[in-house]
Design a protein around this motif. Structure first.
Motif, PDB file in Angstrom:
ATOM      1  N   LEU A 152       0.870  -1.181   0.000  1.00  9.52           N
ATOM      2  CA  LEU A 152       0.000   0.000   0.000  1.00  9.52           C
ATOM      3  C   LEU A 152       0.904   1.227   0.000  1.00  9.52           C
ATOM      4  O   LEU A 152       1.712   1.415   0.908  1.00  9.52           O
ATOM      5  N   ARG A 153       0.770   2.070  -1.020  1.00 15.05           N
ATOM      6  CA  ARG A 153       1.683   3.196  -1.149  1.00 15.05           C
ATOM      7  C   ARG A 153       0.968   4.429  -1.697  1.00 15.05           C
ATOM      8  O   ARG A 153      -0.149   4.346  -2.205  1.00 15.05           O
ATOM      9  N   PHE A 154       1.658   5.559  -1.595  1.00 15.66           N
ATOM     10  CA  PHE A 154       1.166   6.811  -2.173  1.00 15.66           C
ATOM     11  C   PHE A 154       1.899   7.086  -3.471  1.00 15.66           C
ATOM     12  O   PHE A 154       3.130   6.972  -3.536  1.00 15.66           O
ATOM     13  N   GLN A 155       1.135   7.444  -4.512  1.00 16.28           N
ATOM     14  CA  GLN A 155       1.703   7.825  -5.802  1.00 16.28           C
ATOM     15  C   GLN A 155       1.444   9.309  -6.020  1.00 16.28           C
ATOM     16  O   GLN A 155       0.299   9.754  -6.035  1.00 16.28           O
ATOM     17  N   PRO A 156       2.474  10.133  -6.178  1.00 14.96           N
ATOM     18  CA  PRO A 156       2.262  11.572  -6.399  1.00 14.96           C
ATOM     19  C   PRO A 156       1.490  11.843  -7.687  1.00 14.96           C
ATOM     20  O   PRO A 156       1.500  11.037  -8.620  1.00 14.96           O
ATOM     21  N   ASP A 157       0.838  12.980  -7.724  1.00 16.94           N
ATOM     22  CA  ASP A 157       0.113  13.392  -8.916  1.00 16.94           C
ATOM     23  C   ASP A 157       1.094  13.536 -10.083  1.00 16.94           C
ATOM     24  O   ASP A 157       2.133  14.194  -9.960  1.00 16.94           O
ATOM     25  N   PRO A 158       0.807  12.905 -11.228  1.00 15.93           N
ATOM     26  CA  PRO A 158       1.759  12.939 -12.353  1.00 15.93           C
ATOM     27  C   PRO A 158       1.971  14.325 -12.930  1.00 15.93           C
ATOM     28  O   PRO A 158       2.987  14.568 -13.587  1.00 15.93           O
ATOM     29  N   THR A 159       1.046  15.247 -12.697  1.00 14.99           N
ATOM     30  CA  THR A 159       1.214  16.613 -13.211  1.00 14.99           C
ATOM     31  C   THR A 159       2.007  17.485 -12.254  1.00 14.99           C
ATOM     32  O   THR A 159       2.272  18.653 -12.551  1.00 14.99           O
ATOM     33  N   GLY A 160       2.357  16.935 -11.086  1.00 18.46           N
ATOM     34  CA  GLY A 160       3.136  17.698 -10.127  1.00 18.46           C
ATOM     35  C   GLY A 160       2.313  18.561  -9.194  1.00 18.46           C
ATOM     36  O   GLY A 160       2.864  19.428  -8.508  1.00 18.46           O
ATOM     37  N   LEU A 161       0.998  18.358  -9.135  1.00 16.39           N
ATOM     38  CA  LEU A 161       0.140  19.121  -8.242  1.00 16.39           C
ATOM     39  C   LEU A 161       0.550  18.829  -6.800  1.00 16.39           C
ATOM     40  O   LEU A 161       0.466  17.697  -6.326  1.00 16.39           O
ATOM     41  N   GLU A 162       1.016  19.812  -6.099  1.00 14.48           N
ATOM     42  CA  GLU A 162       1.642  19.629  -4.797  1.00 14.48           C
ATOM     43  C   GLU A 162       0.687  19.033  -3.765  1.00 14.48           C
ATOM     44  O   GLU A 162      -0.413  19.536  -3.562  1.00 14.48           O
ATOM     45  N   GLY A 163       1.129  17.951  -3.140  1.00 16.69           N
ATOM     46  CA  GLY A 163       0.365  17.328  -2.068  1.00 16.69           C
ATOM     47  C   GLY A 163      -0.653  16.305  -2.530  1.00 16.69           C
ATOM     48  O   GLY A 163      -1.163  15.543  -1.714  1.00 16.69           O
ATOM     49  N   PHE A 164      -0.948  16.280  -3.823  1.00 17.26           N
ATOM     50  CA  PHE A 164      -2.010  15.417  -4.308  1.00 17.26           C
ATOM     51  C   PHE A 164      -1.463  14.219  -5.080  1.00 17.26           C
ATOM     52  O   PHE A 164      -0.313  14.193  -5.505  1.00 17.26           O
ATOM     53  N   GLY A 165      -2.319  13.237  -5.244  1.00 14.68           N
ATOM     54  CA  GLY A 165      -1.956  12.006  -5.920  1.00 14.68           C
ATOM     55  C   GLY A 165      -2.981  10.950  -5.591  1.00 14.68           C
ATOM     56  O   GLY A 165      -4.157  11.256  -5.380  1.00 14.68           O
ATOM     57  N   SER A 166      -2.559   9.691  -5.514  1.00  9.64           N
ATOM     58  CA  SER A 166      -3.498   8.604  -5.226  1.00  9.64           C
ATOM     59  C   SER A 166      -2.849   7.587  -4.311  1.00  9.64           C
ATOM     60  O   SER A 166      -1.626   7.419  -4.293  1.00  9.64           O
TER      61      SER A 166
END
Length: 306
Positions: A152-166
């Motif tokens: 179970l991991r965090f993947q950063p937003d591919p567009t570089g939106l700070e703090g966000f992802g999935s």
């Protein structure tokens, strides 16, 4: 709402995959076969209800000196969690403290696997990153000899939106480099720097894996306005919160909090993890919601749910 079905991507060199690992793919929606399971019976012993057993709970409220230092398990006759690489206690969200990890080499580890990961199990944790990451970070995993039975991991937003992802959950069907892997991910954006409650449920009877974020299994249907059987938004194909036809293997290694084994370079978690639970058995949605929405005086027992 109805969730999309996901299909497996095979190992490198197979017709099913591209050698880059498994990704859950979109296909026309179907109704989940068994999203919540049976509600637990009432009046049974606290540690056991309808096949669900609390196998461990780590509150990270105290440590015991040693080499390495450890933090106790709230379940009697279970096992403490060992702290490595400078992992220490700091401010948490449940009670007073949580496990602080530096994102470089700190993690916590159980000396033995408390559950059979080839059978139904549930894992929950509160998670908060210390800053916006620029690379994937593992929250919790179950080590095998070659790969993790779940990661179970965090993947950063591919567009570089700070703090966000999935938030992403990966489950291979065997402990080998050639395993076929299923993957599910959160379907809404959440700021990783906020406290998020994560729940992994593997239901071996239904052969389903489910990922809840803040007590919610986000189900949705991708738009298909042209009727070609594919989502209009290609990014929608990889965003599914549950997937069927899942098989996992029995992990022989240790539970890892804050990293995966074998570890991906830079994959250590940077931030705080709190109130980790591990159950043998699949919790249903109401039980998950209870753990995600209760902050005080939570008894160490299978939640009653509804």
């Amino acid at each position: 709402m109805v969730a999309p079905q996901a299909t497996a991507v095979g190992p490198a060199g197979s017709d099913a995959g591209d050698g880059k690992g498994a990704i859950a793919r979109w296909s026309p929606a179907r109704t989940p076969s068994k999203l919540s399971g049976s509600s637990p019976a009432t009046g049974l012993p606290q540690m056991f209800q309808q096949g669900q057993v609390v196998k461990g709970r780590w509150k990270f409220e105290e440590t015991t000196a040693g080499t390495p230092a450890s933090t106790p398990d709230a379940v009697e006759q279970s096992q403490p969690m060992n702290l490595h690489g400078g992992a220490q206690l700091g401010p948490g969200t449940i009670d007073a403290s949580g496990l602080q990890l530096n994102g470089v080499d700190s993690y916590a580890e159980l000396p033995a696997m408390p559950v059979d990961t080839s059978s139904s199990f549930t894992v929950t944790a509160w998670v908060q990153a210390s800053e916006s990451p620029d690379h994937p970070m593992t929250v919790i995993s179950a080590a095998g000899n070659t790969r993790s039975a779940f990661d179970l991991r965090f993947q950063p937003d591919p567009t570089g939106l700070e703090g966000f992802g999935s938030w992403e959950l990966t489950l291979p069907d065997e402990d080998s480099a050639g395993a076929v892997t299923r993957q599910v991910s959160s379907t809404e954006f959440f700021d990783v720097r906020d406290w998020n409650h994560l729940t992994v449920v593997y239901d071996s009877f239904a052969k389903e894996a489910r990922l809840y974020v803040n007590g919610i299994l986000q189900e949705f249907r991708c738009a298909d306005d042209d009727g070609d059987g594919q989502p209009d938004d290609s990014a929608c194909r990889d965003q599914v919160a549950w997937v069927g036809d899942v098989r996992t293997f029995r992990a022989e290694g240790a539970v890892q909090v804050g990293r995966a084994v074998p570890n991906t370079a830079g994959g250590y978690f940077a931030g705080t993890i709190d109130d980790v639970w591990i159950f043998q058995g699949a919790l249903n949605s109401s039980q998950v919601s209870y753990l995600a929405n209760t902050w005080f005086d939570i008894p160490t027992e299978v939640p009653a749910g509804s």
